[in-house]
Design a protein around this motif. Structure first.
Motif, PDB file in Angstrom:
ATOM      1  N   HIS A  62      -1.778  -3.129  -5.070  1.00 34.81           N
ATOM      2  CA  HIS A  62      -1.883  -2.073  -4.063  1.00 34.81           C
ATOM      3  C   HIS A  62      -1.017  -2.494  -2.878  1.00 34.81           C
ATOM      4  CE1 HIS A  62      -3.922   0.427  -0.903  1.00 34.81           C
ATOM      5  NE2 HIS A  62      -3.789   1.309  -1.883  1.00 34.81           N
ATOM      6  N   GLU A  63       0.161  -1.852  -2.769  1.00 34.21           N
ATOM      7  CA  GLU A  63       1.160  -2.300  -1.802  1.00 34.21           C
ATOM      8  C   GLU A  63       0.725  -2.061  -0.359  1.00 34.21           C
ATOM      9  OE1 GLU A  63       4.898  -0.602  -2.662  1.00 34.21           O
ATOM     10  OE2 GLU A  63       4.977  -1.314  -4.740  1.00 34.21           O
ATOM     11  N   SER A  64      -0.014  -0.997  -0.103  1.00 38.19           N
ATOM     12  CA  SER A  64      -0.371  -0.673   1.284  1.00 38.19           C
ATOM     13  C   SER A  64      -1.228  -1.760   1.916  1.00 38.19           C
ATOM     14  CB  SER A  64      -1.103   0.669   1.341  1.00 38.19           C
ATOM     15  OG  SER A  64      -0.278   1.704   0.825  1.00 38.19           O
ATOM     16  N   GLU A  77      -3.325  -4.806 -11.299  1.00 38.04           N
ATOM     17  CA  GLU A  77      -2.588  -3.799 -10.548  1.00 38.04           C
ATOM     18  C   GLU A  77      -2.405  -4.272  -9.106  1.00 38.04           C
ATOM     19  OE1 GLU A  77      -1.232  -1.209 -11.828  1.00 38.04           O
ATOM     20  OE2 GLU A  77      -2.167  -1.319 -13.820  1.00 38.04           O
TER      21      GLU A  77
END
Length: 710
Positions: free
Chosen positions: A335-337, A333
Motif C-alpha cells: 500500500h503505497e500511500s 501486497e
C-alpha cells in the motif's frame, strides 16, 4: 651620685630575678606535664593528657616529645587548647587523641616517611602529600588520607553531589569524580572516608542490574519490544517513574528473544507481560500489516514473494507431503500511500517474512560527495605583418592577419563616393540641353566590415600611387575555473547534479516542394558541470563510487551548427571516507607559428619583415578533478556539514557587504541570517494574550504619568 647608682643596681637585679622566675615556672610546668604524660616510661607508656589554656604550638611540641616525633608547625596554626582525659591512654590512643584535638580545632597532621609530622590548616591538607590508601588500609580516626573507589553499577556523576553533602568541603574534605573510568576520589579524615566508602558500596549494590533472556515461541521479538516500550513511555509530556525502575529491553532477531536488564521487580513485571503476549494464534491463517520506516513497500514485494515461495517449498520437502494450494499460498501486497505491507499466510511463514522485513527495513547511511574541478588556461598570441598596394594593380596580401589590404582598399574606394557630372546634349530642335548629375554619397558598409575584423593596431601609409598597411596585435588570455559541486545521496542510490544550461542543436531539416516553409528539428543538449554518482558503502569505512563526471562548454559556431568542448570521466573507484582521490587530469601545451612572405624579399634580414606576416601563438591548459566522499551516519554529522557550508556562504556575503557597492546603496546587498540550531516556535495563545495585557498596562502607565506631569 652614689645613691643614684645604688637604685640602678637594684632595678637591674629585680628585672633579672623576674626573668629567672618565668623560666623556672616554664621548666616546672614542663616537668610536671612530662611527669603527668609519661607514667612508667620503663614499661608500656601511658598518658593522661590535661591541657587548659595551652598554646597549640606548645601542645604540639609536648606531644611530639612524648611520641618521639619531629613536629613542623605551620605559621598559620594559632590558638589555645582546652582538653582533659580522665583515662590512661596507650601510645596509639594518645596519637589518635592528638589527631582528634587537631581536627576539632580546624587543623590536620600530615605524617611523612622520615618520622616527621606537619601540622597545617585543615583546608590545606587536601593538597599536601597525604597517603593514598586502598581497601585493606588499617588507618583509622582523623588521619588525612586519599582513597580511589571504583563504581560498577551507577554513574559517578549522579553519586558525587550526594557525597559532597556528607563531606567537609570547606575543610580538608574533597570528593571528585572521573567519568571515563567511573571512579570517585575521596580526600579527608580516615573515619570520614571510610564512612563514604560504605555509603558508596550500599548505593552501588542497590543499583545492580541483572540480565534476563526470554526465548519467544510464537510472537515476534521486535513487536514485543515495541509494545512494551510504548507502555513505558511517559504520557502527557510529564516524567513518570524513576529511570532506574524502567527496565532496558532489546530484541534479538537472530534467536527471536527478548533481553531484559534492570531491577528484579521490573524484570519480573516485563517477564510476565512477555509470556502472556507470547501465545499461539487461534487460527492457522491470518493477515498482518507491517508499517515500514525506511524501505519502500513496493520494493520489498518482489523480495518477499521469492522468500515465501522458497520457505513453502522447503517445508513441503521436509515434511514429505504437500499441502493444499489454499494453505500454502501467501499473499503479499504493498500500500503505497501509507508505505505498508499487507501479508496473508501461515504463522510460520509470517514469522520468517517478519524477520526478513526487520532486517531490510533499516536506516541506510548517506554519502556526501564533494568534487573539486580546477582548470587553468593560458593563451598568448602575437601578429605582425606589412602589406603593400599600388594603383597599378600590384599588391601583397597575407591571410594570417586581421584584414587583407585588398578588402581595405575596396572599402576605402566605396566610402569615398563620386562627384556629380554635367552633360550637354542637343535636342531635336538643335538647342543645347545641359544635365547635371548629383554627387553620389560613399558607402561605408564594406569599410565597416573590413575594420570590424581588425584587432590590435592597424595604420596605413599612402604616397603617390603606393600604399602600405601595417598590422600588429598581441593577445593574452588567462582563465582560472574552479568548481566545487557537492551532492548527498543514500547508499546505493544514484544521484545527479548539473550546473549549466541547455543548448539547442539542430538534428534535422526539411523543406517543402517549392523550397518554402522549412522545417527543422531541434534537440537540446546539457552543457555545464555534471556529476552522476552511485555510492556503495562497504565493510569498514570505505566507499565504492561509480562516477560520471563531465565538464562541457560552447566553444563557438561552425558552418553547420555550434561546437562544444567536453571533458568527461567515467570510472569506478574505491576510497576511504573523508579521503581525497584524483579522478583524472589533462595537461597540454600547444605552440604554433605561422609565416607568410614574398619569396626572396621576405628572406632578406631585417628588411624582409616588410614583405611578410608572422603569427605566433601559445596555449597551455591544466585540468584536474578531485573527489572526496564522506559517510554520514547520524544527523549531527549532517548538521555540522550544513552549518559549515552555510557559514561559508554567509562569510562571503559579509565580506561583500563590508566592501560595499560603488554606485548603489549597500543595504540592497542580500544577507543570510545567522545560523541557529534551536527551533524557534511561535508563542502559545495564553502567552500571546499575556503579552498583549502587559503592553496595554504599560501604555496606560505611561499615559497616566504624562497626565500627572501636565
Amino acid at each position: 651620685m652614689g645613691s643614684t647608682l645604688n637604685v640602678s643596681v637594684v632595678k637591674y637585679f629585680n628585672h633579672k630575678f623576674k626573668q629567672l622566675k618565668q623560666v623556672g615556672i616554664a621548666l616546672a610546668t614542663a616537668i610536671i606535664f612530662s611527669s603527668i604524660f609519661a607514667v612508667g616510661q620503663a614499661s608500656a607508656a601511658q598518658y593522661s593528657p590535661n591541657f587548659k589554656g595551652t598554646e597549640i604550638t606548645e601542645f604540639v611540641n609536648i606531644v611530639g616529645k612524648n611520641l618521639r616525633k619531629t613536629m613542623i608547625v605551620d605559621p598559620n596554626v594559632r590558638g589555645k587548647v582546652n582538653v582533659r582525659s580522665y583515662d590512661l591512654l596507650s601510645e596509639e590512643q594518645y596519637y589518635q587523641f592528638f589527631l582528634n584535638v587537631l581536627e576539632v580545632y580546624g587543623f590536620a597532621a600530615v605524617e611523612m616517611n622520615n618520622n616527621i609530622i606537619k601540622i597545617i590548616r585543615n583546608k590545606d591538607a587536601k593538597t599536601s602529600s597525604i597517603p593514598v590508601v586502598g581497601s585493606n588500609s588499617t588507618i583509622i580516626g582523623d588521619e588525612m588520607v586519599t582513597r580511589i573507589v571504583e563504581v560498577k553499577n551507577v554513574t559517578v556523576r549522579e553519586l558525587v553531589p550526594l557525597l559532597r553533602q556528607l563531606s567537609d568541603q570547606a575543610g580538608g574534605g574533597n570528593v571528585t569524580n572521573y567519568d571515563p573510568a567511573n571512579v570517585i576520589m575521596l580526600t579527608g579524615t580516615a573515619a570520614t572516608v571510610n564512612r563514604l566508602v560504605k555509603i558508596i558500596e550500599r548505593v552501588d549494590r542497590a543499583g545492580d542490574q541483572d540480565v534476563e533472556i526470554i526465548k519467544l515461541q510464537y510472537a515476534s521479538a521486535g513487536e514485543i519490544v515495541r509494545i512494551i516500550e510504548a507502555m513505558n513511555k511517559p504520557s502527557g509530556g510529564k516524567a513518570g517513574q524513576p529511570t532506574f525502575l524502567i527496565p532496558k529491553i532489546v530484541a534479538d532477531d537472530r534467536s527471536n528473544s527478548v533481553i531484559v536488564s534492570g531491577e528484579v521487580k521490573a524484570r519480573e513485571r516485563v517477564s510476565r507481560l512477555v509470556k502472556r503476549l507470547d501465545s499461539e494464534l487461534e487460527t492457522s491463517g491470518n493477515t498482518r500489516i507491517y508499517y515500514l520506516k525506511y524501505a519502500k513497500a513496493e520494493d520489498l514485494v518482489k523480495v518477499l514473494n521469492g522468500v515465501s515461495k522458497t520457505i513453502a517449498s522447503e517445508e513441503n520437502t521436509s515434511k514429505a507431503k504437500s499441502r493444499s494450494k489454499s494453505k500454502t499460498d501467501t499473499s503479499i501486497e504493498a500500500h503505497e500511500s501509507t508505505n505498508t505491507l499487507v501479508i496473508t499466510g501461515q504463522p510460520d511463514i509470517l514469522r520468517s517474512l517478519e524477520s526478513v522485513i526487520r532486517q531490510l527495513d533499516v536506516p541506510r547511511a548517506q554519502v556526501h560527495i564533494e568534487a573539486i574541478i580546477v582548470e587553468v588556461f593560458e593563451s598568448d598570441g602575437v601578429q605582425l605583418g606589412v602589406q603593400w598596394y599600388s594603383e597599378a594593380g600590384g599588391f601583397t596580401q597575407f591571410t594570417n592577419g586581421p584584414a587583407s589590404i585588398s578588402s581595405v582598399a575596396a572599402a576605402v574606394a566605396s566610402a569615398e563616393g563620386e562627384q556629380g557630372t554635367t552633360i550637354t546634349t542637343i535636342d531635336s530642335n538643335g538647342n543645347p540641353v545641359t544635365t547635371t548629375n548629383p554627387d553620389t554619397d560613399g558607402d561605408y558598409t564594406l569599410l565597416a566590415q573590413a575594420l570590424g575584423s581588425v584587432s590590435g593596431g592597424m595604420f596605413g601609409i599612402m604616397k603617390n600611387d603606393w600604399g602600405a598597411i601595417v598590422q600588429a596585435v598581441s593577445t593574452d588570455t588567462n582563465s582560472n575555473i574552479l568548481a566545487t559541486p557537492s551532492i548527498t545521496t543514500l547508499d546505493n542510490e544514484e544521484a545527479y547534479f548539473l550546473v549549466g544550461q541547455e543548448v539547442p542543436i539542430i538534428t534535422g531539416s526539411q523543406t517543402g516542394s517549392n523550397n518554402s516553409n522549412p522545417f527543422q528539428t531541434v534537440d537540446r543538449q546539457e552543457v555545464g558541470i555534471k556529476l552522476l554518482v552511485t555510492p556503495q558503502i562497504n565493510e569498514g569505512n570505505s566507499v565504492q563510487l561509480t562516477i560520471e563526471q563531465e565538464v562541457s562548454s560552447v566553444s563557438g559556431a561552425t558552418g553547420v551548427d555550434i561546437s562544444i568542448n567536453k571533458r568527461e570521466i567515467k570510472t569506478t573507484v574505491m576510497v576511504e571516507s573523508g579521503a581525497t582521490v584524483i579522478l583524472g587530469g589533462l595537461i597540454d601545451e600547444d605552440v604554433q607559428e605561422s609565416v607568410q612572405k614574398v619569396p626572396l624579399l621576405g628572406d632578406i634580414p631585417i628588411i624582409g619583415h616588410l614583405f611578410k606576416s608572422t603569427t605566433n601563438s601559445t596555449r597551455k591548459r591544466n585540468l584536474m578533478v578531485f573527489l572526496r566522499p564522506t559517510i554520514i551516519t547520524d544527523s549531527s554529522v549532517m548538521n555540522t556539514m550544513a552549518k559549515e557550508k552555510y557559514n561559508f556562504i554567509r562569510a562571503d556575503q559579509v565580506r561583500k557587504q563590508e566592501e560595499g557597492l560603488s554606485l548603489m546603496n549597500d543595504e540592497s546587498l542580500p544577507m543570510l541570517p545567522e545560523w541557529n540550531d534551536d527551533l524557534s516556535l511561535p508563542p502559545s495563545f495564553d502567552d500571546y494574550q499575556e503579552t498583549l495585557q502587559k503592553d496595554k498596562q504599560h501604555k496606560e502607565q505611561i499615559k497616566l504619568l504624562e497626565e500627572n506631569h501636565d
